[in-house]
Design a protein around this motif. Structure first.
Motif, PDB file in Angstrom:
ATOM      1  N   LEU A 190       0.765  -1.135  -0.035  1.00 49.62           N
ATOM      2  CA  LEU A 190       0.077  -0.010   0.026  1.00 49.62           C
ATOM      3  C   LEU A 190       0.943   1.273  -0.241  1.00 49.62           C
ATOM      4  N   VAL A 191       0.405   2.170  -0.890  1.00 55.12           N
ATOM      5  CA  VAL A 191       1.322   3.541  -1.206  1.00 55.12           C
ATOM      6  C   VAL A 191       0.226   4.585  -0.874  1.00 55.12           C
ATOM      7  N   THR A 192       0.925   5.808  -0.758  1.00 51.40           N
ATOM      8  CA  THR A 192       0.008   6.976  -0.845  1.00 51.40           C
ATOM      9  C   THR A 192       0.688   8.099  -2.098  1.00 51.40           C
ATOM     10  N   ASN A 193       0.154   9.151  -2.092  1.00 43.93           N
ATOM     11  CA  ASN A 193       0.831  10.097  -3.233  1.00 43.93           C
ATOM     12  C   ASN A 193       2.255  10.437  -2.989  1.00 43.93           C
ATOM     13  N   GLU A 194       2.672  10.232  -1.777  1.00 45.88           N
ATOM     14  CA  GLU A 194       4.040  10.737  -1.272  1.00 45.88           C
ATOM     15  C   GLU A 194       5.028   9.749  -1.906  1.00 45.88           C
ATOM     16  N   ASP A 195       4.808   8.598  -2.355  1.00 38.37           N
ATOM     17  CA  ASP A 195       5.538   7.384  -2.786  1.00 38.37           C
ATOM     18  C   ASP A 195       5.858   7.297  -4.153  1.00 38.37           C
ATOM     19  N   GLN A 196       5.955   8.656  -4.965  1.00 41.43           N
ATOM     20  CA  GLN A 196       5.906   8.536  -6.292  1.00 41.43           C
ATOM     21  C   GLN A 196       7.559   7.804  -6.639  1.00 41.43           C
ATOM     22  N   LYS A 197       8.511   8.295  -6.183  1.00 36.34           N
ATOM     23  CA  LYS A 197       9.669   7.374  -6.473  1.00 36.34           C
ATOM     24  C   LYS A 197       9.774   5.947  -6.513  1.00 36.34           C
ATOM     25  N   GLU A 198       9.337   5.488  -5.310  1.00 37.09           N
ATOM     26  CA  GLU A 198       9.068   4.100  -5.215  1.00 37.09           C
ATOM     27  C   GLU A 198       8.412   3.412  -6.349  1.00 37.09           C
ATOM     28  N   LEU A 199       7.280   4.154  -6.682  1.00 34.25           N
ATOM     29  CA  LEU A 199       6.314   3.475  -7.596  1.00 34.25           C
ATOM     30  C   LEU A 199       7.093   3.456  -8.917  1.00 34.25           C
ATOM     31  N   ARG A 200       7.705   4.395  -9.531  1.00 36.57           N
ATOM     32  CA  ARG A 200       8.384   4.243 -10.832  1.00 36.57           C
ATOM     33  C   ARG A 200       9.375   3.171 -10.878  1.00 36.57           C
ATOM     34  N   GLN A 201       9.940   2.732  -9.650  1.00 37.24           N
ATOM     35  CA  GLN A 201      11.054   1.865  -9.564  1.00 37.24           C
ATOM     36  C   GLN A 201      10.586   0.465  -9.791  1.00 37.24           C
ATOM     37  N   ASN A 202       9.337   0.236  -9.184  1.00 37.67           N
ATOM     38  CA  ASN A 202       8.833  -1.061  -8.938  1.00 37.67           C
ATOM     39  C   ASN A 202       7.428  -1.657  -9.856  1.00 37.67           C
ATOM     40  N   ILE A 203       6.814  -0.525 -10.651  1.00 43.61           N
ATOM     41  CA  ILE A 203       5.556  -0.971 -11.165  1.00 43.61           C
ATOM     42  C   ILE A 203       5.860  -1.064 -12.577  1.00 43.61           C
ATOM     43  N   ASN A 204       5.129  -2.082 -13.432  1.00 42.74           N
ATOM     44  CA  ASN A 204       4.857  -2.395 -14.664  1.00 42.74           C
ATOM     45  C   ASN A 204       3.765  -1.593 -15.308  1.00 42.74           C
ATOM     46  N   PHE A 205       2.744  -1.838 -14.538  1.00 42.77           N
ATOM     47  CA  PHE A 205       1.515  -1.014 -15.088  1.00 42.77           C
ATOM     48  C   PHE A 205       0.675  -0.302 -14.071  1.00 42.77           C
ATOM     49  N   GLN A 206      -0.204   0.418 -14.459  1.00 44.63           N
ATOM     50  CA  GLN A 206      -1.137   1.307 -13.484  1.00 44.63           C
ATOM     51  C   GLN A 206      -2.438   1.244 -14.172  1.00 44.63           C
ATOM     52  N   ALA A 207      -3.520   1.422 -13.297  1.00 45.94           N
ATOM     53  CA  ALA A 207      -4.854   1.296 -13.488  1.00 45.94           C
ATOM     54  C   ALA A 207      -5.667   2.111 -12.516  1.00 45.94           C
ATOM     55  N   PRO A 208      -6.850   2.931 -12.803  1.00 49.54           N
ATOM     56  CA  PRO A 208      -7.544   3.506 -11.954  1.00 49.54           C
ATOM     57  C   PRO A 208      -8.599   2.506 -11.278  1.00 49.54           C
ATOM     58  N   LEU A 209      -8.815   2.199 -10.022  1.00 54.79           N
ATOM     59  CA  LEU A 209      -9.765   1.396  -9.693  1.00 54.79           C
ATOM     60  C   LEU A 209     -11.295   1.528 -10.059  1.00 54.79           C
ATOM     61  N   MET A 210     -11.639   2.673 -10.324  1.00 57.27           N
ATOM     62  CA  MET A 210     -12.896   2.677 -10.852  1.00 57.27           C
ATOM     63  C   MET A 210     -13.072   2.375 -12.379  1.00 57.27           C
ATOM     64  N   SER A 211     -11.900   2.138 -12.959  1.00 55.09           N
ATOM     65  CA  SER A 211     -12.072   1.607 -14.384  1.00 55.09           C
ATOM     66  C   SER A 211     -12.082   0.334 -14.742  1.00 55.09           C
ATOM     67  N   MET A 212     -11.608  -0.366 -13.465  1.00 52.32           N
ATOM     68  CA  MET A 212     -11.515  -1.974 -13.518  1.00 52.32           C
ATOM     69  C   MET A 212     -12.566  -2.825 -14.037  1.00 52.32           C
ATOM     70  N   PRO A 213     -14.099  -2.237 -13.712  1.00 52.68           N
ATOM     71  CA  PRO A 213     -14.911  -3.059 -14.488  1.00 52.68           C
ATOM     72  C   PRO A 213     -15.211  -3.013 -15.800  1.00 52.68           C
ATOM     73  N   GLY A 214     -14.625  -1.908 -16.460  1.00 53.02           N
ATOM     74  CA  GLY A 214     -14.610  -1.474 -17.938  1.00 53.02           C
ATOM     75  C   GLY A 214     -13.588  -2.745 -18.393  1.00 53.02           C
ATOM     76  N   ILE A 215     -12.433  -2.395 -17.809  1.00 51.20           N
ATOM     77  CA  ILE A 215     -11.291  -3.057 -18.396  1.00 51.20           C
ATOM     78  C   ILE A 215     -11.252  -4.602 -18.357  1.00 51.20           C
ATOM     79  N   LEU A 216     -12.156  -5.301 -17.373  1.00 52.23           N
ATOM     80  CA  LEU A 216     -12.399  -6.546 -17.157  1.00 52.23           C
ATOM     81  C   LEU A 216     -13.616  -6.979 -17.843  1.00 52.23           C
ATOM     82  N   LYS A 217     -14.288  -5.872 -18.319  1.00 56.86           N
ATOM     83  CA  LYS A 217     -15.496  -6.582 -18.866  1.00 56.86           C
ATOM     84  C   LYS A 217     -16.362  -7.176 -18.024  1.00 56.86           C
ATOM     85  N   THR A 218     -16.527  -6.534 -16.984  1.00 55.24           N
ATOM     86  CA  THR A 218     -17.516  -6.968 -15.687  1.00 55.24           C
ATOM     87  C   THR A 218     -18.910  -6.870 -16.260  1.00 55.24           C
TER      88      THR A 218
END
Length: 588
Positions: free
Chosen positions: A364-392
């Motif tokens: 779990l991270v917050t907005n303050e952890d930008q540097k850590e995010l760029r070093q470890n993340i392959n993809f990103q997605a907004p939570l409220m777009s998940m139903p559309g992406i997953l064709k729920t």
């Protein structure tokens, strides 16, 4: 240096400004140059004429480009074009007004006011400028100044309907609806065929609570001008609020055909589709919300996820709206975990402690952890777009409960504290923070008066517990006869937001709550929750159903008509009576 060279230099420098009015500086630059030429004239006894070239084609091109960018929501690009127009001809009022309107659209009303006042120095009789200036003053909570401006405009043209309309808006905001309607009547007398008069009549009636009257006003507006996108949007939006979703979609679709870049039209369409269970169209339209946000939670430098294989990949899911929305949609992190992903979640700080108990979230991270995010993340997605992406679909919503968890040590602590209470233990939540309610029409307001719970006090076999974040003012309104247990001030503070609430809910029998984060928390914990909904409810709860595919343990109690909480609470009271009788039968 020649005068034109000075001007080119100034315009070049101004290209770097984003918050300061270019027009302001250019106008003063011309004044400065005029002063120089006048001094030269006095010293040399020659009259030097300052010639400012005016290219009408260029001006029109800048306006057209700026207007297109404005419609698309690309406001900074629009500002750039309007500044170029102003550089071409610094004294043109239209450029100043366009700049002002764009600043106002960005909620930078202090800058808009500068532009409008500059326009009035050029043309003190320009009525549109007075109207726009009054709107920005009103937006800055300077209602008295706005009224003075409008009264000044009335002296210039007492038969201008738009001035009465703006004054009506002021009284609508102060809930003086009859005064507002009388001003709308005056506007209509000035021009009976003015579409804006009908639109604003609908607006006032909506806030007064006369939604049927509002719909009639908007229908008349669409008949008066079938090409007015705003009329179709307002009709569609109001029909949606009234629960007439199919009619709403027809009107909103027409509005989108007339103005395809109107963000609110697409958002309203998404809500109407969602309420009907048409998830495919709902989530497609809902992506328009990104045009509305001033600040995107998207992390630059990380690819967006659109459904690619996540095996052995790390994905960041980020929240974007309210705490309740995060509690509802965090379930999708569990789905990605099942597909082999390492799941990071960027959520609101108040939820960090609670969501740390979810086993499917790796980090779990917050907005303050930008540097850590760029070093470890392959993809990103907004939570409220998940139903559309997953064709729920409504049938495939991940509804395995619980998917939220309370701290086991706190569950035990509260179990011990409540052990002496052998009655039916009911948690209640009735209030909604006002900043969440301010933009909701009366028909859609979620809060309920605590007085409506008084019939529950007649039951000897129940205990009521307050799950409401309450201050002293709210507590003073709680009737003594309700015998409501209010938890100490460190509740949900010492251990973190919702931590005590979750543990207490785990030890209660039923949760009765309005549509707020507590409903999502109780539903996610798998507890029996009875939710109280206004006549016009959020689209996620559909229309008539008393159950929710999002929460299997939830029952929904809806107002049968606007404002009628009595019928709702009578049903609640009857259901509690049945439970008490059932418990007696079991133990007899």
């Amino acid at each position: 240096m020649p005068v034109k060279a000075y001007l080119r230099l100034v315009v070049f420098i101004l290209g770097g400004f984003t918050l300061v009015s270019a027009g302001f500086y250019i106008r003063h630059c011309y004044q400065f140059i005029n002063a120089i030429t006048q001094n030269q004239s006095r010293s040399t006894k020659k009259k030097i004429k300052l010639s400012i070239p005016f290219d009408s084609n260029k001006l029109e091109e800048f306006f057209e480009c700026g207007d297109q960018e404005y419609k698309k929501g690309n406001l900074e690009s629009a500002i750039t074009n309007y500044r170029k127009a102003l550089a071409t001809y610094p004294s043109i009022v239209e450029a100043l007004l366009r700049l002002g309107k764009t600043f106002a659209k960005q909620d930078k009303h202090e800058l808009a006011i500068i532009e409008y006042k500059s326009a009035l120095t050029i043309n003190p009789r320009h009525l549109v400028t007075y109207l726009l200036l009054s709107r920005s003053l009103h937006a800055q909570k300077k209602a008295e100044d706005a009224i003075i401006i409008l009264e000044r405009a009335l002296t210039l043209n007492p038969t201008c309907p738009e001035i009465y309309i703006e004054l009506a808006k002021m009284f609508t905001d102060t809930q003086e609806y009859d005064k507002a309607l009388s001003l709308i009547d005056k506007a209509e007398q000035c021009n009976p065929k003015n579409v804006n008069v009908l639109l604003n009549r609908g607006h006032v009636l909506n806030w007064k609570g006369d939604i049927v009257g509002a719909i009639e006003a908007y229908k008349k507006a669409t008949l008066l001008d079938p090409t007015c996108a705003n009329a179709h949007y307002n009709l569609g939006h109001t029909l949606k609020v009234y629960g007439k979703m199919h009619d709403a979609i027809n009107s909103l679709t027409k509005a989108a055909e007339l103005d395809s870049y109107h963000i609110d039209t697409h958002i309203a369409l998404s809500h109407a589709y969602w309420a009907l269970g048409d998830f495919k169209n709902a989530w497609q339209e809902y992506e328009w919300r990104w045009k509305r946000y001033k600040k995107n939670q998207h992390i630059t430098g990380i690819s967006q996820w659109h459904g690619q294989d996540l095996k052995d990949k790390t994905i960041l899911l980020y929240s974007e709206q309210g705490l309740g929305d995060t509690l509802q949609f965090i379930r999708f992190a569990q789905e990605l975990k099942k597909n082999g992903a390492t799941v990071w979640c960027k959520v609101q700080k108040p939820l960090i402690n609670l969501l740390s108990w979810c086993p499917y979230i790796d980090h779990l991270v917050t907005n303050e952890d930008q540097k850590e995010l760029r070093q470890n993340i392959n993809f990103q997605a907004p939570l409220m777009s998940m139903p559309g992406i997953l064709k729920t679909t409504p049938q495939t919503i991940p509804a395995l409960i619980p998917y939220l968890y309370a701290d086991s040590s706190l569950i035990k602590k509260w179990k011990d504290r409540l052990a002496q209470d052998k009655k039916l233990k009911i948690g209640i939540c009735w209030h909604v923070e006002q900043h969440h309610e301010i933009y909701k029409l009366p028909i859609a307001k979620r809060a309920i008066s605590i007085q409506n719970f008084l019939p529950l006090a007649n039951h000897d076999n129940i205990s009521l517990y307050c799950l409401q974040r309450s201050d002293e003012n709210l507590q003073n309104k709680i009737p003594n006869e309700l015998q409501l247990t209010i938890f100490p001030t460190d509740f949900d503070n010492t251990n973190g937001r919702f931590m005590d609430s979750a543990a207490v809910i785990a030890n209660l029998d039923i949760i009765i709550t309005v549509d707020t984060a507590i409903a999502h928390l109780a539903g996610g914990l798998g507890k029996e929750v009875w939710m109280l909904l206004p006549y016009s409810s959020d689209c996620r709860w559909y229309l008539q159903s008393d159950r929710s595919p999002w929460y299997p343990t939830m029952r929904i109690f809806r107002q049968p008509e606007p404002g009628n909480w009595k019928v709702v609470m009578d049903k609640i009271n009857n259901e509690i009576t049945k439970l008490i009788d059932s418990n007696k039968a079991l133990h007899s």
